[in-house]
Each structure stands twice: as C-alpha cells, then as structure tokens.
Write a protein that holds these residues in place. Structure first.
Motif, PDB file in Angstrom:
ATOM      1  N   VAL A 187      -1.004   8.847  10.532  1.00 31.41           N
ATOM      2  CA  VAL A 187      -1.560   8.507   9.220  1.00 31.41           C
ATOM      3  C   VAL A 187      -2.964   9.111   9.074  1.00 31.41           C
ATOM      4  O   VAL A 187      -3.327   9.612   8.006  1.00 31.41           O
ATOM      5  CB  VAL A 187      -1.562   6.977   8.990  1.00 31.41           C
ATOM      6  CG1 VAL A 187      -2.294   6.606   7.715  1.00 31.41           C
ATOM      7  CG2 VAL A 187      -0.134   6.451   8.930  1.00 31.41           C
ATOM      8  N   SER A 188      -3.724   9.097  10.159  1.00 28.39           N
ATOM      9  CA  SER A 188      -5.049   9.712  10.131  1.00 28.39           C
ATOM     10  C   SER A 188      -4.943  11.221   9.899  1.00 28.39           C
ATOM     11  O   SER A 188      -5.777  11.809   9.195  1.00 28.39           O
ATOM     12  CB  SER A 188      -5.800   9.430  11.429  1.00 28.39           C
ATOM     13  OG  SER A 188      -6.053   8.045  11.550  1.00 28.39           O
ATOM     14  N   GLU A 189      -3.916  11.853  10.471  1.00 27.75           N
ATOM     15  CA  GLU A 189      -3.684  13.281  10.232  1.00 27.75           C
ATOM     16  C   GLU A 189      -3.343  13.538   8.762  1.00 27.75           C
ATOM     17  O   GLU A 189      -3.824  14.511   8.170  1.00 27.75           O
ATOM     18  CB  GLU A 189      -2.564  13.807  11.129  1.00 27.75           C
ATOM     19  CG  GLU A 189      -2.954  13.931  12.584  1.00 27.75           C
ATOM     20  CD  GLU A 189      -1.776  14.213  13.507  1.00 27.75           C
ATOM     21  OE1 GLU A 189      -0.613  14.306  13.032  1.00 27.75           O
ATOM     22  OE2 GLU A 189      -2.025  14.321  14.721  1.00 27.75           O
ATOM     23  N   PHE A 190      -2.518  12.674   8.170  1.00 27.99           N
ATOM     24  CA  PHE A 190      -2.215  12.813   6.741  1.00 27.99           C
ATOM     25  C   PHE A 190      -3.507  12.745   5.930  1.00 27.99           C
ATOM     26  O   PHE A 190      -3.740  13.552   5.031  1.00 27.99           O
ATOM     27  CB  PHE A 190      -1.275  11.697   6.253  1.00 27.99           C
ATOM     28  CG  PHE A 190       0.137  11.780   6.719  1.00 27.99           C
ATOM     29  CD1 PHE A 190       0.804  12.991   6.870  1.00 27.99           C
ATOM     30  CD2 PHE A 190       0.838  10.610   7.000  1.00 27.99           C
ATOM     31  CE1 PHE A 190       2.120  13.043   7.279  1.00 27.99           C
ATOM     32  CE2 PHE A 190       2.164  10.656   7.416  1.00 27.99           C
ATOM     33  CZ  PHE A 190       2.806  11.867   7.557  1.00 27.99           C
TER      34      PHE A 190
ATOM     35  N   LEU B 217       0.824  -1.210   0.000  1.00 31.98           N
ATOM     36  CA  LEU B 217       0.000   0.000   0.000  1.00 31.98           C
ATOM     37  C   LEU B 217       0.858   1.260   0.000  1.00 31.98           C
ATOM     38  O   LEU B 217       0.552   2.227  -0.716  1.00 31.98           O
ATOM     39  CB  LEU B 217      -0.942   0.003   1.209  1.00 31.98           C
ATOM     40  CG  LEU B 217      -2.103  -0.976   1.131  1.00 31.98           C
ATOM     41  CD1 LEU B 217      -2.802  -1.092   2.489  1.00 31.98           C
ATOM     42  CD2 LEU B 217      -3.093  -0.557   0.050  1.00 31.98           C
ATOM     43  N   ILE B 218       1.924   1.259   0.791  1.00 26.81           N
ATOM     44  CA  ILE B 218       2.825   2.416   0.793  1.00 26.81           C
ATOM     45  C   ILE B 218       3.463   2.579  -0.582  1.00 26.81           C
ATOM     46  O   ILE B 218       3.569   3.695  -1.095  1.00 26.81           O
ATOM     47  CB  ILE B 218       3.875   2.293   1.921  1.00 26.81           C
ATOM     48  CG1 ILE B 218       3.182   2.450   3.290  1.00 26.81           C
ATOM     49  CG2 ILE B 218       4.984   3.332   1.758  1.00 26.81           C
ATOM     50  CD1 ILE B 218       4.057   2.113   4.478  1.00 26.81           C
TER      51      ILE B 218
ATOM     52  N   LEU C 242      -4.979   6.181   0.412  1.00 30.19           N
ATOM     53  CA  LEU C 242      -4.814   6.654   1.794  1.00 30.19           C
ATOM     54  C   LEU C 242      -5.873   6.056   2.712  1.00 30.19           C
ATOM     55  O   LEU C 242      -5.572   5.627   3.836  1.00 30.19           O
ATOM     56  CB  LEU C 242      -4.890   8.172   1.850  1.00 30.19           C
ATOM     57  CG  LEU C 242      -3.581   8.935   1.757  1.00 30.19           C
ATOM     58  CD1 LEU C 242      -3.849  10.438   1.684  1.00 30.19           C
ATOM     59  CD2 LEU C 242      -2.660   8.613   2.909  1.00 30.19           C
ATOM     60  N   THR C 243      -7.104   6.013   2.247  1.00 31.86           N
ATOM     61  CA  THR C 243      -8.188   5.426   3.042  1.00 31.86           C
ATOM     62  C   THR C 243      -7.899   3.965   3.336  1.00 31.86           C
ATOM     63  O   THR C 243      -8.045   3.502   4.473  1.00 31.86           O
ATOM     64  CB  THR C 243      -9.536   5.571   2.300  1.00 31.86           C
ATOM     65  OG1 THR C 243      -9.819   6.970   2.158  1.00 31.86           O
ATOM     66  CG2 THR C 243     -10.664   4.891   3.045  1.00 31.86           C
ATOM     67  N   GLU C 244      -7.462   3.228   2.323  1.00 26.85           N
ATOM     68  CA  GLU C 244      -7.145   1.815   2.518  1.00 26.85           C
ATOM     69  C   GLU C 244      -5.946   1.652   3.448  1.00 26.85           C
ATOM     70  O   GLU C 244      -5.925   0.758   4.299  1.00 26.85           O
ATOM     71  CB  GLU C 244      -6.872   1.127   1.178  1.00 26.85           C
ATOM     72  CG  GLU C 244      -6.701  -0.372   1.322  1.00 26.85           C
ATOM     73  CD  GLU C 244      -6.560  -1.119   0.001  1.00 26.85           C
ATOM     74  OE1 GLU C 244      -6.400  -2.347   0.054  1.00 26.85           O
ATOM     75  OE2 GLU C 244      -6.580  -0.481  -1.069  1.00 26.85           O
ATOM     76  N   LEU C 245      -4.958   2.525   3.317  1.00 29.15           N
ATOM     77  CA  LEU C 245      -3.778   2.455   4.184  1.00 29.15           C
ATOM     78  C   LEU C 245      -4.158   2.673   5.648  1.00 29.15           C
ATOM     79  O   LEU C 245      -3.710   1.932   6.530  1.00 29.15           O
ATOM     80  CB  LEU C 245      -2.725   3.477   3.747  1.00 29.15           C
ATOM     81  CG  LEU C 245      -1.447   3.527   4.589  1.00 29.15           C
ATOM     82  CD1 LEU C 245      -0.715   2.193   4.557  1.00 29.15           C
ATOM     83  CD2 LEU C 245      -0.535   4.645   4.098  1.00 29.15           C
TER      84      LEU C 245
END
Length: 135
Positions: A88-91, A27-28, A48-51
């Motif tokens: 990651v949620s902030e990103f 995913l990255i 991003l959502t999946e990550l």
C-alpha cells in the motif's frame, strides 16, 4: 458503488477488530468510488494517505492483542501485515511520484487481499483471543 460489502461472513467476533475492518472496507470503497468518478488527484491522495495510516493503526491493534495474549502464530500474521503495508505504501509512493493511474488492478488487489486475510488469518486468531475473553 462498493467494491467490498461488509457482511456477517467477514465478522471475526472481536468488536474492535470488526469495527476497524469496517473502516478499512469503507476507505477502500471510498477510494474505488473516487477513482470511478474521476475525482481529482488531491481527493485520491488524501484517501490513499488515510488508507495507509489506518492500515498501520489497525495492524498495531491486532499485533498488540497478539503480544498481550501470547498468540503463537503472531510472527506469520505480522509478516502478512508488513507485506500489505509495504504494498500500500508503494501504491501511495507511486501516486505521489506522479503515477496518477489508480487502476482497477490495484483495487482488485486491495479487495482480494483484505477479504483473504480476514477470512483466513484473522478468523484463525479469533477463537484463540475469544478463549482469552476478548470479544
């Protein structure tokens, strides 16, 4: 072009965890490739959502193993998980809020964090779980 390559050095010796690490790395790498290719916001947002979702899923798997096997270092490990989920949620929130610039700095952060976490914290719990028969 991959920003992280899966290899034997990243293997912790617990099949479900190793498989999930491969998925996270994939995913990255997808996010990195999409960013480099200038793919549309929708594609980047979906990745991003999946990550975010898969990171939470993976951490739950590890944390369940810790609870089921009374792993003493679980609180510190879980704290590390919470910090990454928050970041990651902030990103993702910044992206959803209109900040469409997924930077190389963000990708470097994700890469460095994941490698450091696998090579450090994850490799520390593997022998303990292996001793409990978890492979």
């Amino acid at each position: 072009m991959a920003i992280i390559e899966w290899g034997i050095t990243l293997k912790v010796g617990i099949e479900v965890v190793d498989d999930q690490h491969k998925k996270l790395i994939g995913l990255i790498n997808q996010l990195y490739d999409a960013m480099l290719a200038g793919r549309g916001d929708q594609v980047l947002g979906e990745i991003l959502t999946e990550l975010v979702a898969y990171t939470v899923y993976h951490f739950k798997t590890e944390e369940d193993l810790f609870r089921q096997n009374s792993y003493r270092e679980a609180p510190e490990h879980i704290r590390e998980h919470a910090e990454l989920v928050k970041k990651v949620s902030e990103f993702k929130a910044a992206f959803d809020g209109g900040n469409r610039a997924l930077t190389v700095d963000m990708m470097t952060f994700l890469k460095d964090w994941l490698i450091k976490h696998i090579m450090g914290s994850d490799k520390r719990y593997a022998p303990f779980l292996n001793s409990k028969g978890i492979r």
